[in-house]
Write a protein that holds these residues in place. Structure first.
Motif, PDB file in Angstrom:
ATOM      1  N   ASN A 197      34.860  44.720  42.163  1.00 58.80           N
ATOM      2  CA  ASN A 197      33.513  44.149  42.107  1.00 58.80           C
ATOM      3  C   ASN A 197      33.543  42.631  41.975  1.00 58.80           C
ATOM      4  O   ASN A 197      32.703  42.051  41.304  1.00 58.80           O
ATOM      5  CB  ASN A 197      32.744  44.750  40.929  1.00 58.80           C
ATOM      6  CG  ASN A 197      32.403  46.200  41.206  1.00 58.80           C
ATOM      7  OD1 ASN A 197      32.309  46.606  42.363  1.00 58.80           O
ATOM      8  ND2 ASN A 197      32.250  46.975  40.157  1.00 58.80           N
ATOM      9  N   ILE A 198      34.540  41.996  42.572  1.00 52.89           N
ATOM     10  CA  ILE A 198      34.622  40.533  42.493  1.00 52.89           C
ATOM     11  C   ILE A 198      33.630  39.933  43.477  1.00 52.89           C
ATOM     12  O   ILE A 198      33.592  40.295  44.646  1.00 52.89           O
ATOM     13  CB  ILE A 198      36.061  40.046  42.786  1.00 52.89           C
ATOM     14  CG1 ILE A 198      36.973  40.488  41.640  1.00 52.89           C
ATOM     15  CG2 ILE A 198      36.100  38.536  42.954  1.00 52.89           C
ATOM     16  CD1 ILE A 198      38.424  40.213  41.870  1.00 52.89           C
ATOM     17  N   GLN A 199      32.790  39.004  42.946  1.00 53.93           N
ATOM     18  CA  GLN A 199      31.789  38.359  43.805  1.00 53.93           C
ATOM     19  C   GLN A 199      32.136  36.891  43.966  1.00 53.93           C
ATOM     20  O   GLN A 199      32.712  36.278  43.073  1.00 53.93           O
ATOM     21  CB  GLN A 199      30.403  38.460  43.161  1.00 53.93           C
ATOM     22  CG  GLN A 199      29.895  39.878  43.047  1.00 53.93           C
ATOM     23  CD  GLN A 199      28.524  39.907  42.372  1.00 53.93           C
ATOM     24  OE1 GLN A 199      27.984  38.879  42.015  1.00 53.93           O
ATOM     25  NE2 GLN A 199      27.981  41.098  42.211  1.00 53.93           N
TER      26      GLN A 199
END
Length: 412
Positions: free
Chosen positions: A1-3
């Protein structure tokens, strides 16, 4: 879930990182960011007047008569330089050292952060005989930079109007008095700069700040209503390579210490190396003088910094080309080379002052000695009470005795 947050999106997601908070403090910080850019023009010698206006709809207008933000196309970005300043983080004229010798802006995020956190923002630039304008909504340009009129060839300057975004800030009502304090500070710190603050809301108000005496006037303003120990305000300055320091100070008969430190006109409430250098020099110089002139008995220990600074009002203002602050909100200076420079400047100039104004110095030392003796007496009294012990009957009036039950309800 790296943005990955692109550009100004990051500012809207985490505003506290850039302006400290989204409370009233952060709201007013938006104004300071825009005004700081105008003050940097004044420090560079191009701006003499800044107008700050709170409009009826609670938007802010800041007008300066500096050179005007450049409007030419920036080669790297391929858009107008003014658009670069207001839409791209870490872009500005304060990195290379060629645009500004000293400035409060360091990270190139001030104007773009204000733009990102505003419902709308409009910038107008007057230069080269034309008035240029660009409008933005939440940091995004509505259209390209356009020419909207002519201005006299010899007239230049920048006008910024913005409305803080209600989605970001807990409250969006500006406090005239909060702005007044900060703008007065800026005027004191920049000799000759005129700053006008207007409030166009229901209660129409206007204040003008213009001080030719600089930080000397700042000290006399802070000492209003107090009795100075001597009439003269001590003023020191020193220059070394790209660092300029000026200090103004005066003792009064009160018991509180008012010492304010600034770097490139930005208040550093947590101090830093410049304040450390000042305090060290002050403590050492006064103790050396007291010992040399037998004002301190051999049995007495040295005066502490707190004793000497009791009743002191002082302003420490330094201008440095490459300040290193701890954090974007710039509350503490970290440059290690500043401390020895400020320390030696203050020590050398105090030594000269001591020789020429012995009566004034003796008055300060008398006050410091009484503070030291009062502190020592209070410490002795505290120790006496502690030595008697909590359960010692003698520490209570004769009719009373300490409770010694283990049940709380019997001991109340």
């Amino acid at each position: 879930n790296i943005q990955i947050l692109e550009g100004l999106e990051a500012v809207r997601k985490r505003p506290g990182m850039y302006i400290g908070s989204t409370s009233a403090k952060g709201l007013h910080h938006l104004v300071y960011e825009i005004v700081d850019n105008a003050v940097d023009e004044a420090l560079a010698g191009y701006c003499t007047e800044i107008q700050v206006q709170i409009n009826e709809d609670n938007s802010i207008t800041v007008i300066d008569n500096g050179r005007g933000i450049p409007v030419g196309i920036n080669e790297k970005a391929g858009i107008a330089a003014v658009e670069v300043v207001f839409t791209i983080l870490h872009a500005g004229g304060k990195f290379g050292g060629g645009g500004y010798k000293v400035s409060g802006g360091l990270h190139g995020v001030g104007a773009s952060v204000v733009n990102a956190l505003s419902e709308w923002l409009e910038v107008q630039v007057c230069r080269d005989g034309k008035i240029y304008r660009q409008q933005y909504k939440r940091g995004i340009p509505i259209k390209k930079l356009e020419v909207i009129g002519d201005c006299p060839e010899d007239k230049t300057g920048t006008k910024v109007i913005f409305l803080p975004d209600k989605e970001i800030f807990e409250e969006t009502v500006f406090d005239f008095d909060v702005l007044k304090i900060r703008l007065r500070e800026m005027a004191f710190l920049t000799k000759g700069l005129k700053i006008i603050l207007k409030d166009d809301r229901e209660e129409k108000k206007e204040k003008e700040f213009h001080y030719e005496g600089g930080i000397r006037e700042f000290v006399s303003y802070l000492n209003k209503g107090k009795t100075p120990l001597f009439n003269e305000i001590l003023y020191f300055e020193g220059v070394k390579e790209n660092v300029y320091v000026e200090i103004a100070m005066q003792h009064n008969d009160s018991y509180t210490e008012n010492v304010y430190s600034f770097v490139n006109n930005i208040n550093t409430p947590e101090g830093g190396t410049h304040l450390e250098g000042f305090k060290r020099a002050l403590t050492k110089s006064f103790n050396d003088y007291s010992r040399k002139n037998k004002l301190l008995k051999d049995s007495e220990s040295n005066l502490t910094g707190e004793d000497i600074r009791e009743g002191l009002t002082a302003i420490i203002s330094i201008k440095v080309e490459d300040p290193q602050f701890e954090g974007q909100t710039k509350t503490k200076l970290g440059n290690m080379d500043i401390r020895p420079f400020v320390e030696s400047t203050v020590s050398d100039q105090l030594e000269i002052y001591f020789e020429e104004h012995q009566e004034d110095i003796n008055a300060i030392i008398d006050k410091s000695l009484s503070a030291a003796r009062a502190r020592a007496a209070a410490k002795r009294a505290r120790e006496m009470v502690r030595r008697k012990g909590v359960l010692d009957r003698s520490s209570l009036p004769g009719k009373l005795a300490d409770c010694s039950s283990k049940k709380p309800e019997e001991c109340e």
